[in-house]
Scaffold this motif. Structure first.
Motif, PDB file in Angstrom:
ATOM      1  N   LEU A   1      -9.955   2.764   2.911  1.00 20.78           N
ATOM      2  CA  LEU A   1      -9.439   3.085   1.589  1.00 20.78           C
ATOM      3  C   LEU A   1      -9.113   1.835   0.775  1.00 20.78           C
ATOM      4  O   LEU A   1      -8.008   1.667   0.270  1.00 20.78           O
ATOM      5  CB  LEU A   1      -8.187   3.962   1.724  1.00 20.78           C
ATOM      6  CG  LEU A   1      -8.370   5.223   2.577  1.00 20.78           C
ATOM      7  CD1 LEU A   1      -7.038   5.828   2.939  1.00 20.78           C
ATOM      8  CD2 LEU A   1      -9.239   6.234   1.857  1.00 20.78           C
ATOM      9  N   PRO A   2     -10.052   0.926   0.670  1.00 24.05           N
ATOM     10  CA  PRO A   2      -9.759  -0.350  -0.008  1.00 24.05           C
ATOM     11  C   PRO A   2      -9.521  -0.196  -1.503  1.00 24.05           C
ATOM     12  O   PRO A   2      -9.078  -1.139  -2.151  1.00 24.05           O
ATOM     13  CB  PRO A   2     -11.008  -1.188   0.264  1.00 24.05           C
ATOM     14  CG  PRO A   2     -12.075  -0.203   0.561  1.00 24.05           C
ATOM     15  CD  PRO A   2     -11.423   1.016   1.148  1.00 24.05           C
ATOM     16  N   LEU A   3      -9.773   0.990  -2.047  1.00 25.79           N
ATOM     17  CA  LEU A   3      -9.550   1.165  -3.477  1.00 25.79           C
ATOM     18  C   LEU A   3      -8.075   1.359  -3.818  1.00 25.79           C
ATOM     19  O   LEU A   3      -7.690   1.374  -4.978  1.00 25.79           O
ATOM     20  CB  LEU A   3     -10.353   2.366  -3.994  1.00 25.79           C
ATOM     21  CG  LEU A   3     -11.862   2.098  -4.058  1.00 25.79           C
ATOM     22  CD1 LEU A   3     -12.606   3.345  -4.484  1.00 25.79           C
ATOM     23  CD2 LEU A   3     -12.171   0.931  -5.000  1.00 25.79           C
ATOM     24  N   ALA A   4      -7.276   1.523  -2.801  1.00 27.24           N
ATOM     25  CA  ALA A   4      -5.840   1.684  -3.052  1.00 27.24           C
ATOM     26  C   ALA A   4      -5.285   0.436  -3.713  1.00 27.24           C
ATOM     27  O   ALA A   4      -5.861  -0.650  -3.595  1.00 27.24           O
ATOM     28  CB  ALA A   4      -5.115   1.959  -1.738  1.00 27.24           C
ATOM     29  N   ALA A   5      -4.186   0.606  -4.418  1.00 30.65           N
ATOM     30  CA  ALA A   5      -3.607  -0.524  -5.150  1.00 30.65           C
ATOM     31  C   ALA A   5      -2.888  -1.473  -4.216  1.00 30.65           C
ATOM     32  O   ALA A   5      -2.813  -2.667  -4.454  1.00 30.65           O
ATOM     33  CB  ALA A   5      -2.642  -0.003  -6.211  1.00 30.65           C
ATOM     34  N   ALA A   6      -2.319  -0.924  -3.136  1.00 30.15           N
ATOM     35  CA  ALA A   6      -1.512  -1.757  -2.247  1.00 30.15           C
ATOM     36  C   ALA A   6      -2.112  -1.785  -0.859  1.00 30.15           C
ATOM     37  O   ALA A   6      -2.925  -0.938  -0.485  1.00 30.15           O
ATOM     38  CB  ALA A   6      -0.083  -1.222  -2.183  1.00 30.15           C
ATOM     39  N   GLN A   7      -1.681  -2.770  -0.122  1.00 35.67           N
ATOM     40  CA  GLN A   7      -2.083  -2.908   1.264  1.00 35.67           C
ATOM     41  C   GLN A   7      -0.982  -2.285   2.117  1.00 35.67           C
ATOM     42  O   GLN A   7       0.200  -2.494   1.853  1.00 35.67           O
ATOM     43  CB  GLN A   7      -2.193  -4.407   1.564  1.00 35.67           C
ATOM     44  CG  GLN A   7      -2.922  -4.751   2.809  1.00 35.67           C
ATOM     45  CD  GLN A   7      -3.068  -6.260   2.931  1.00 35.67           C
ATOM     46  OE1 GLN A   7      -2.767  -7.010   2.001  1.00 35.67           O
ATOM     47  NE2 GLN A   7      -3.504  -6.710   4.083  1.00 35.67           N
ATOM     48  N   HIS A   8      -1.373  -1.491   3.112  1.00 39.54           N
ATOM     49  CA  HIS A   8      -0.369  -0.782   3.908  1.00 39.54           C
ATOM     50  C   HIS A   8      -0.522  -1.177   5.365  1.00 39.54           C
ATOM     51  O   HIS A   8      -1.568  -0.963   5.970  1.00 39.54           O
ATOM     52  CB  HIS A   8      -0.540   0.728   3.759  1.00 39.54           C
ATOM     53  CG  HIS A   8      -0.440   1.172   2.329  1.00 39.54           C
ATOM     54  ND1 HIS A   8       0.756   1.483   1.731  1.00 39.54           N
ATOM     55  CD2 HIS A   8      -1.382   1.322   1.374  1.00 39.54           C
ATOM     56  CE1 HIS A   8       0.547   1.820   0.465  1.00 39.54           C
ATOM     57  NE2 HIS A   8      -0.753   1.723   0.223  1.00 39.54           N
ATOM     58  N   LEU A   9       0.540  -1.770   5.909  1.00 37.71           N
ATOM     59  CA  LEU A   9       0.467  -2.283   7.267  1.00 37.71           C
ATOM     60  C   LEU A   9       1.445  -1.539   8.157  1.00 37.71           C
ATOM     61  O   LEU A   9       2.638  -1.461   7.838  1.00 37.71           O
ATOM     62  CB  LEU A   9       0.823  -3.774   7.271  1.00 37.71           C
ATOM     63  CG  LEU A   9      -0.044  -4.608   6.322  1.00 37.71           C
ATOM     64  CD1 LEU A   9       0.654  -5.885   5.936  1.00 37.71           C
ATOM     65  CD2 LEU A   9      -1.383  -4.894   6.980  1.00 37.71           C
ATOM     66  N   PRO A  10       0.946  -0.972   9.250  1.00 37.95           N
ATOM     67  CA  PRO A  10       1.882  -0.270  10.135  1.00 37.95           C
ATOM     68  C   PRO A  10       2.840  -1.261  10.784  1.00 37.95           C
ATOM     69  O   PRO A  10       2.452  -2.380  11.117  1.00 37.95           O
ATOM     70  CB  PRO A  10       0.965   0.375  11.181  1.00 37.95           C
ATOM     71  CG  PRO A  10      -0.283  -0.410  11.140  1.00 37.95           C
ATOM     72  CD  PRO A  10      -0.425  -0.972   9.760  1.00 37.95           C
ATOM     73  N   LEU A  11       4.082  -0.850  10.923  1.00 32.50           N
ATOM     74  CA  LEU A  11       5.084  -1.691  11.593  1.00 32.50           C
ATOM     75  C   LEU A  11       5.070  -1.323  13.060  1.00 32.50           C
ATOM     76  O   LEU A  11       5.733  -0.383  13.495  1.00 32.50           O
ATOM     77  CB  LEU A  11       6.467  -1.451  10.968  1.00 32.50           C
ATOM     78  CG  LEU A  11       6.601  -1.913   9.509  1.00 32.50           C
ATOM     79  CD1 LEU A  11       7.823  -1.302   8.838  1.00 32.50           C
ATOM     80  CD2 LEU A  11       6.655  -3.435   9.429  1.00 32.50           C
TER      81      LEU A  11
END
Lengths: 228, 489
Positions: free
Chosen positions: B190-200
């Motif tokens: 989903l690289p079109l998302a505005a933010a980068q989401h990293l699992p903790l």
């Protein structure tokens, strides 16, 4: 059943009603019972009691509403049963026309004393000239106050206060009722006046001003002059 | 250089298998630098193998779009081509800047670590706030941290977040959480998302998702990516530790309150049962048929019933006051009070015979603005206690004095007194001085102290030199009494 004064007991607790019925009948009263507000109003219209003992917390409507409905057509004395923490309820009830209140739990002696006072005040009163209350004697026509046979000098305000309490002796008067009657309606919030003047009255009229037996403070409500 | 053909992955560029695993749990592989960077610059692994040297360009030009995405058996993710290329470009373009910035970044990371580890951050909120602040400044980005709760990502990000997530971003974050893999911008999912989401990620599982959106919109440099991984990993561990701490604390509190509750129930039921036993016993005796009591015995039984009932009533009043005080629902109804009057009515309600009272009131005590009903309860409790622990027919001393702007009331009895070590403990709920007879509610003193303190005063116990116990109430007497006028008659 005796033909003593007719008392309507309004309380939803059957044990309280039973205890009041037994006690009151033993003292020569006729009793009638109601367990809820609406029943009480109907019953009062039906039996025309000489006095109503009204619990403030009823299942169908609050005691205050019952009192107000009753007052629309009846001047029957009403003694309200209340609990310690609800001085606001007590004051509202007294302002709405209740004659007195008694805090649960109460002793029979207390209750009977309140009943006698309320019934006496309800009876047409021949104008009194001299009233005795404990050690004090007040001549209302000549404005003379004696304690233990000796004349006591009161200021005009002290005398006005004493006369009011004498006229309503045995009954509780709220701060507002007293302030309004003696100082005027614009003074009903000046409760510190009462602290000062009742202290003065006790000083002049009580045997032991620090342990008053006549001018009794009713916490959060008002004062009562006790003349037993 | 511009005229060169584009590099072909697999021929000009090697598979990305020399990458070094940085974080097994994150299943992320990133390429390793040479351990000792050359004087000139660090090299990418493939540069050594294929002699692709940016400083000395090879026959082809690396095109980001041509670089293939590589995975290893679906278990591990290789750093995405974009990540590699981005970092590579950045290195080429500004290697000196980067080399200067790296230590700063790591210094900041150290700061974050130390901030996160210090005891000042007593709770999870503090940890998250620090993490968000630090990440926002280090990465020049808006940051949101969304924690998990019972295996699910919470619907809202933590309050300290500087990045707000719309539904779309939230669903990307959820994907990252559920798959334990980064998602969103600059990733392959989903690289079109505005933010980068990293699992903790932690050894015990994922504790949430960190979402990050750079303010510039540019992809972070390679070193920043590494830094980000490290940050995220560290934050995850700190959050996990805090969560465990909070869970432990909660469990501890629960245990304590349960213990308190049990104590309370035990004590209250005991306190209720004693007078109830007296009432049941005395009234059943009176009711029992076939027994003829003398009038005196009857009166004794009846007066036992009466005083037991009074005791129950006092217990209920104190319990109600206590619950109102503890619930913070106690609003003082202050009005002008004559202290002498108040003490007098308390004396009466405590059933202290006048003959046993030694009263001394300073002349000219000012009127005080107090809640009459509650303060009366205080003195009822104090007199009640004084009576209970006093020798029969002994005097109870009640003194009121004024000192500067303070009114002091002392209630003294001639009893055994309170042992020095218990002077403070008698104000604990249900505490009873060992060896004293039961009978009180166990609430009188704590309730009284709470009421006096609500009035801005204090209540403490003393051992007067002459023996006995002395309870001292101090009340502020500062308020000027408004003038009083005669009635216009």
């Amino acid at each position: 059943m005796s033909d003593g004064p007719r008392v309507l007991v309004v309380d939803d607790e059957v044990q309280i009603r039973r205890f009041l019925r037994i006690t009151l009948e033993a003292h020569g009263y006729q009793t009638f019972e109601a367990e809820a507000g609406q029943v009480a109003i109907n019953r009062a219209a039906q039996v025309r009691p000489d006095l109503v003992i009204l619990d403030m917390s009823l299942p169908d409507m609050d005691g205050l509403s019952v009192l107000k409905r009753l007052r629309e057509w009846s001047a029957t004395p009403v003694i309200v049963l209340s609990v310690r923490d609800s001085d606001h309820d007590k004051v509202s009830a007294l302002d709405a026309g209740a004659d007195d209140y008694i805090t649960k739990p109460f002793s029979t002696d207390e209750l009977l004393a309140r009943l006698r006072v309320a019934l006496r005040h309800a009876a047409p009163n021949p104008s009194e000239e001299v009233v005795h209350c404990g050690e004090i004697e007040v001549d209302l026509t000549r404005r003379l106050v004696m304690r233990g046979g000796e004349a006591v000098k009161l200021t005009p305000t002290e005398y006005a206060l004493l006369r009011l309490m004498i006229q309503h002796r045995g009954r509780v008067l709220t701060h507002q009722q007293i302030l309004k009657a003696v100082w005027g309606p614009e003074y009903v919030r000046e409760t510190h006046y009462l602290r000062v003047y009742f202290a003065q009255l006790r000083q002049k009229l009580e045997a032991n001003p620090t342990l008053p037996e006549l001018f009794i403070t009713e916490p959060g409500v008002g004062y009562r002059l006790v003349c037993e | 250089m511009a005229s060169q053909r584009a590099c072909v992955p697999g021929r000009d560029l090697p598979p990305l298998q020399r990458a070094v695993e940085v974080d097994r749990r994150a299943n992320v592989l990133v390429p390793a630098f040479d351990d000792q960077p050359s004087a000139e610059r660090r090299r990418w692994p493939w540069e050594r193998e294929h002699h692709v040297d940016a400083a000395r360009p090879a026959e082809c030009e690396v095109d980001p779009l041509d670089v293939e995405v590589r995975r290893e058996a679906g278990k591990q993710r290789v750093a995405t081509p974009n990540e590699l290329i981005g970092a590579h470009d950045e290195l080429l373009r500004a290697r000196f800047t980067i080399q200067q910035r790296l230590p700063v970044s790591f210094f900041r990371l150290g700061l974050l670590k130390s901030n996160l580890s210090t005891d000042l951050l007593v709770n999870l909120d503090g940890v998250l706030r620090t993490a968000v602040n630090q990440m926002s400044s280090v990465f020049n980005a808006q940051v949101a941290i969304t924690l998990s709760q019972v295996g699910q990502l919470r619907p809202e990000a933590h309050a300290s977040s500087t990045l707000s997530l719309d539904e779309k971003e939230k669903s990307v974050a959820r994907w990252a959480f559920e798959n334990n893999r980064p998602a969103g911008r600059f990733t392959e999912t989903l690289p079109l998302a505005a933010a980068q989401h990293l699992p903790l990620l932690t050894p015990a599982g994922s504790v949430g998702v960190l979402s990050l959106r750079g303010r510039t919109g540019e992809r972070p440099s390679f070193d920043l990516e590494i830094l980000l991984e490290t940050f995220v990993h560290h934050i995850a561990l700190v959050i996990q530790r805090e969560m465990l701490d909070e869970a432990a604390e909660e469990a501890q509190m629960l245990r304590q309150s349960e213990k308190l509750y049990t104590t309370l129930l035990n004590t209250i039921s005991h306190e209720f049962r004693t007078p109830l036993a007296a009432i049941t016993g005395a009234s059943s005796s009176l009711l029992s048929t076939g027994i003829l009591f003398t009038p005196q015995a009857q009166r004794d039984l009846l007066s036992d019933i009466y005083s037991a009932a009074e005791r129950l009533n006092r217990l209920v009043e104190n319990l109600l006051d206590m619950s109102r005080l503890e619930g913070g629902r106690l609003a003082l109804k202050r009005d002008w009070c004559d202290l002498g009057d108040l003490l007098g009515s308390a004396r009466k309600r405590a059933e202290l015979p006048p003959a046993r009272l030694q009263l001394s009131l300073a002349a000219e005590l000012p009127l005080l603005r107090l809640d009459y009903v509650l303060m009366e309860q205080v003195f009822i409790n104090l007199l009640d206690n004084a009576l209970r622990y006093a020798p029969e027919a002994s005097l109870i001393r009640l003194e009121a004095t004024q000192r500067a702007n303070q009114i002091e009331v002392r209630v003294t009895n001639a009893g055994a007194g309170i042992p020095p070590e218990d002077l403070e403990r008698v104000f604990d709920k249900f505490y009873r001085v060992p060896g004293t007879q039961p009978g009180g509610t166990g609430l009188g003193l704590p309730v009284s102290r709470a009421i006096v303190e609500a009035h801005g005063g204090s209540l403490h116990a003393e051992r007067p030199p002459g023996g006995g116990a002395c309870l001292v109430v101090r009340l502020p007497g500062g308020e000027a009494v408004p003038p009083v006028q005669e009635a216009a008659l």
